[in-house]
Design a protein around this motif. Structure first.
Motif, short mmCIF file in Angstrom:
data_model
loop_
_atom_site.label_atom_id
_atom_site.label_comp_id
_atom_site.label_asym_id
_atom_site.label_seq_id
_atom_site.Cartn_x
_atom_site.Cartn_y
_atom_site.Cartn_z
N PRO A 184 39.86 75.10 62.27
CA PRO A 184 40.80 73.99 62.35
C PRO A 184 40.29 72.89 63.28
N VAL A 185 40.69 71.65 63.00
CA VAL A 185 40.28 70.51 63.81
C VAL A 185 41.12 70.49 65.08
N ASN A 186 40.44 70.30 66.22
CA ASN A 186 41.13 70.25 67.50
C ASN A 186 41.66 68.83 67.72
N VAL A 187 42.97 68.65 67.60
CA VAL A 187 43.60 67.35 67.77
C VAL A 187 44.43 67.38 69.03
N VAL A 188 44.34 66.32 69.85
CA VAL A 188 45.12 66.24 71.08
C VAL A 188 46.04 65.03 71.01
N VAL A 189 47.07 65.03 71.83
CA VAL A 189 47.99 63.90 71.92
C VAL A 189 47.55 63.03 73.09
N ASP A 190 47.37 61.72 72.81
CA ASP A 190 46.96 60.77 73.85
C ASP A 190 48.08 60.62 74.87
#
Length: 69
Positions: free
Chosen positions: A24-30
């Motif tokens: 899975p793609v590691n997505v973060v919240v800005d």
């Protein structure tokens, strides 16, 4: 033509395929804008990276001008 001598078992076939799964793609919240982005990438809304301005932020009017050309 090469022909296998014995049939490959389900276990051996699945062991071979064990490393083919897509991670899975590691997505973060800005923290500043609240938008989702990839880590270690510049924010698209405000052009900030690591607490510093590195790019001029794009506005909607500039994007529409690019599409009209």
């Amino acid at each position: 033509m090469a022909v296998p001598k014995k049939r490959t078992s389900k276990s051996r076939r699945n062991m071979r395929r064990a490393h083919d799964a897509i991670s899975p793609v590691n997505v973060v919240v800005d923290k500043e804008t609240g938008e989702y982005r990839l880590p270690h990438h510049v924010s698209r809304k405000d052009g900030m990276y690591n607490g510093k301005f590195v790019l001029k932020a794009s506005t909607e009017s500039e994007e529409t001008k690019k599409g009209d050309v």
